[in-house]
Design an enzyme around this catalytic site. Structure first.
Site, PDB file in Angstrom:
ATOM      1  N   CYS A  43       0.814   1.568  -7.648  1.00  8.65           N
ATOM      2  CA  CYS A  43       2.250   1.313  -7.579  1.00  8.65           C
ATOM      3  C   CYS A  43       2.534   0.125  -6.653  1.00  8.65           C
ATOM      4  CB  CYS A  43       2.955   2.562  -7.050  1.00  8.65           C
ATOM      5  SG  CYS A  43       4.697   2.326  -6.691  1.00  8.65           S
ATOM      6  N   CYS A  46       4.720   0.918  -3.666  1.00  6.60           N
ATOM      7  CA  CYS A  46       4.018   1.702  -2.647  1.00  6.60           C
ATOM      8  C   CYS A  46       3.119   0.808  -1.800  1.00  6.60           C
ATOM      9  CB  CYS A  46       3.178   2.796  -3.306  1.00  6.60           C
ATOM     10  SG  CYS A  46       4.147   3.967  -4.282  1.00  6.60           S
TER      11      CYS A  46
END
Length: 81
Positions: A43, A46
Site C-alpha cells: 500500500c 501505508c
C-alpha cells in the site's frame, strides 16, 4: 526497556484480542497493508505514512500500547467481492 509496548497482529481477530488484553491502557492502532518478504507494504499510502507514525511513537509514554495490524495483501483488497 522500550518506552511503550508494541504488539504486531496479522488480522482483525488478533487485533481485537490484543485490545482486550491491554484494556485500561492507552492504545494506538495502526492498520497497514501486509508487508512482503522484504518488509515493504504493498500500500503506497501505508509506506508514506509509516515514517510519520514512527516519529510520533517517539513521544508515546510507557503506559501506552502500540498495535500494528497487517490487514492483508493487495489481491484481497482489490477483489470487488
Amino acid at each position: 526497556m522500550a518506552p511503550f509496548k508494541e504488539v504486531s497482529e496479522s488480522d482483525f481477530e488478533e487485533f481485537n484480542q490484543a485490545v482486550k488484553e491491554h484494556q485500561g491502557k492507552t492504545i494506538f492502532a495502526y492498520f497497514s497493508g501486509s508487508k512482503d518478504a522484504e518488509g515493504k507494504s504493498w500500500c503506497p499510502d501505508c509506506v508514506e505514512a509509516e515514517p510519520v507514525v514512527q516519529e510520533g511513537l517517539k513521544h508515546v509514554t510507557e503506559d501506552c500500547v502500540f498495535i500494528y495490524c497487517q490487514v492483508g495483501d493487495r489481491s484481497y483488497w482489490k477483489d470487488p467481492k
